[in-house]
Design a protein around this motif. Structure first.
Motif, mmCIF file in Angstrom:
data_model
loop_
_atom_site.group_PDB
_atom_site.id
_atom_site.type_symbol
_atom_site.label_atom_id
_atom_site.label_comp_id
_atom_site.label_asym_id
_atom_site.label_seq_id
_atom_site.Cartn_x
_atom_site.Cartn_y
_atom_site.Cartn_z
ATOM 1 N N ILE A 1 0.849 -1.201 0.000
ATOM 2 C CA ILE A 1 0.000 0.000 0.000
ATOM 3 C C ILE A 1 0.880 1.246 0.000
ATOM 4 O O ILE A 1 0.639 2.201 -0.754
ATOM 5 C CB ILE A 1 -0.939 0.004 1.226
ATOM 6 C CG1 ILE A 1 -1.840 -1.228 1.218
ATOM 7 C CG2 ILE A 1 -1.794 1.270 1.233
ATOM 8 C CD1 ILE A 1 -2.625 -1.418 2.505
ATOM 9 N N ALA A 2 1.910 1.235 0.840
ATOM 10 C CA ALA A 2 2.817 2.386 0.912
ATOM 11 C C ALA A 2 3.494 2.628 -0.429
ATOM 12 O O ALA A 2 3.662 3.779 -0.861
ATOM 13 C CB ALA A 2 3.861 2.150 2.004
ATOM 14 N N ALA A 3 3.891 1.556 -1.116
ATOM 15 C CA ALA A 3 4.533 1.698 -2.424
ATOM 16 C C ALA A 3 3.583 2.296 -3.441
ATOM 17 O O ALA A 3 3.985 3.120 -4.279
ATOM 18 C CB ALA A 3 5.024 0.331 -2.898
ATOM 19 N N THR A 4 2.325 1.925 -3.383
ATOM 20 C CA THR A 4 1.331 2.455 -4.312
ATOM 21 C C THR A 4 1.101 3.946 -4.091
ATOM 22 O O THR A 4 0.879 4.697 -5.044
ATOM 23 C CB THR A 4 0.009 1.691 -4.142
ATOM 24 O OG1 THR A 4 0.234 0.311 -4.443
ATOM 25 C CG2 THR A 4 -1.078 2.237 -5.050
ATOM 26 N N LEU A 5 1.180 4.359 -2.838
ATOM 27 C CA LEU A 5 0.947 5.768 -2.505
ATOM 28 C C LEU A 5 2.219 6.605 -2.601
ATOM 29 O O LEU A 5 2.157 7.835 -2.534
ATOM 30 C CB LEU A 5 0.357 5.876 -1.097
ATOM 31 C CG LEU A 5 -1.041 5.266 -0.943
ATOM 32 C CD1 LEU A 5 -1.482 5.281 0.508
ATOM 33 C CD2 LEU A 5 -2.049 6.010 -1.817
ATOM 34 N N ALA A 6 3.352 5.939 -2.783
ATOM 35 C CA ALA A 6 4.629 6.647 -2.982
ATOM 36 C C ALA A 6 5.471 5.837 -3.954
ATOM 37 O O ALA A 6 6.525 5.301 -3.598
ATOM 38 C CB ALA A 6 5.353 6.830 -1.655
ATOM 39 N N PRO A 7 5.024 5.728 -5.217
ATOM 40 C CA PRO A 7 5.736 4.885 -6.185
ATOM 41 C C PRO A 7 7.097 5.466 -6.553
ATOM 42 O O PRO A 7 7.343 6.669 -6.387
ATOM 43 C CB PRO A 7 4.795 4.882 -7.393
ATOM 44 C CG PRO A 7 4.015 6.148 -7.273
ATOM 45 C CD PRO A 7 3.842 6.396 -5.815
ATOM 46 N N ALA A 8 7.954 4.604 -7.056
ATOM 47 C CA ALA A 8 9.275 5.054 -7.492
ATOM 48 C C ALA A 8 9.140 5.996 -8.678
ATOM 49 O O ALA A 8 8.266 5.830 -9.531
ATOM 50 C CB ALA A 8 10.121 3.847 -7.873
#
Length: 330
Positions: free
Chosen positions: A282-289
């Motif tokens: 979820i965190a990656a989706t809300l702060a993608p590379a």
């Protein structure tokens, strides 16, 4: 006069000896029935229902062989024990646990800790089945909505309703999503929390390498911005198995199937989540590379190779196929 004093000292000595012997017997009596080793020879499970009194519990302890007598336990508990109330729950009485320690155990509420683990990426149908298999839980349970359960390890008690355990899992997801949503980055492509969970569920299923999650999220974010199809294999499988393993290769007819989940046959996000994503997905989706990559393929070592162009991607795919052939797999 001297003889009288000698008799007096002798009488005093005798009384002192009697007092010491009596004190010794009393100490042994207290030690045996209160602070010394108890009669239980093996671990014993004690259930203290809500509303149970100390007398009710003492009778059960005697029945289980954990104390020598109900009356003795109560007498010593009232004379030497703490006045704090006992707490309901499931307890494990250790072999030879003293009556004193048993009372302390019941008063501090150190109940048996039972744990259930929901791995990252476990679909709701398997969450349902895992809760249903826990025989010490009670009550029926509906299959939870996909994406509403936060993976993790949760404690529960004997006799607790399955719905109560599920609610803790779902409350944890709500709280985690709320916290991460506040900290979302400007480059996230999702506009709602529901979209965040849906995209995170795809990210979760596409990589088992934690450090890759932001990169995978970045690739799918780029595709969504450009109106490209996500082409995520797990979205083909979900309508067929509800997230359970397919157990075979995907058929061409399934790749072409038109439904609300198959991202090979549609643009945009699927109808809803395809599993229960973990916090990191979820965190990656809300702060993608921040990346220009639009493609990725397995590297044959458990991870993926990312590329910006279709030509680079096709070369990576051919390299992957050569590696598989070299390993004797197709």
């Amino acid at each position: 006069m001297a003889k009288r004093n000698a008799r007096g000292f002798g009488c005093l000595g005798f009384l002192l000896l009697v007092a010491l012997v009596a004190g010794g017997f009393f100490w042994l009596y207290v030690h045996r029935n209160w602070s010394g080793p108890g009669p239980a020879t093996h671990p014993t499970t004690l259930i203290v229902p809500q509303g149970s009194t100390l007398a009710d519990t003492a009778r059960e302890l005697e029945h289980l062989g954990a104390v020598r007598s109900t009356t003795g336990f109560l007498r010593f508990a009232r004379r030497f024990g703490d006045s704090a109330p006992i707490r309901a729950g499931e307890y494990e009485v250790a072999p030879h646990m003293s009556a004193k320690d048993i009372l302390a155990l019941l008063q501090t509420g150190r109940t048996v800790q039972r744990l259930i683990t929901i791995p990252e990426g476990m679909p709701s149908i398997l969450v349902f089945e895992r809760l249903a298999r826990e025989k010490v839980l009670t009550g029926k349970l509906p299959i939870p909505e996909e994406g509403t359960v936060l993976p993790g390890t949760y404690s529960f008690q004997r006799g607790e309703p399955r719905k109560a355990v599920l609610k803790r899992m779902q409350d944890a997801m709500t709280q985690t999503l709320d916290q991460l949503w506040i900290r979302r980055k400007a480059n996230t492509v999702v506009n709602t929390k529901e979209e965040a969970i849906t995209l995170a569920s795809i990210v979760e299923k596409e990589t088992g390498v934690p450090v890759e999650r932001p990169m995978v999220a970045g690739v799918y974010s780029n595709r969504l911005r450009q109106g490209m199809k996500l082409q995520a294999d797990p979205t083909i499988i979900y309508p067929i198995t509800k997230g359970k393993p397919l157990g075979r290769r995907i058929k061409l007819s399934e790749v072409r199937a038109v439904n609300d989940y198959n991202t090979y046959a549609m643009t945009g996000l699927p109808k809803g989540p395809i599993t229960n994503p973990g916090r990191d997905a979820i965190a990656a989706t809300l702060a993608p590379a921040q990346t220009d990559a639009l493609y990725f393929v397995a590297d044959g070592k458990g991870g993926h190779v990312f590329s910006d162009t279709l030509a680079e991607h096709n070369a990576n795919v051919q390299r992957y196929y050569r590696l598989r052939r070299a390993q004797g797999t197709r």
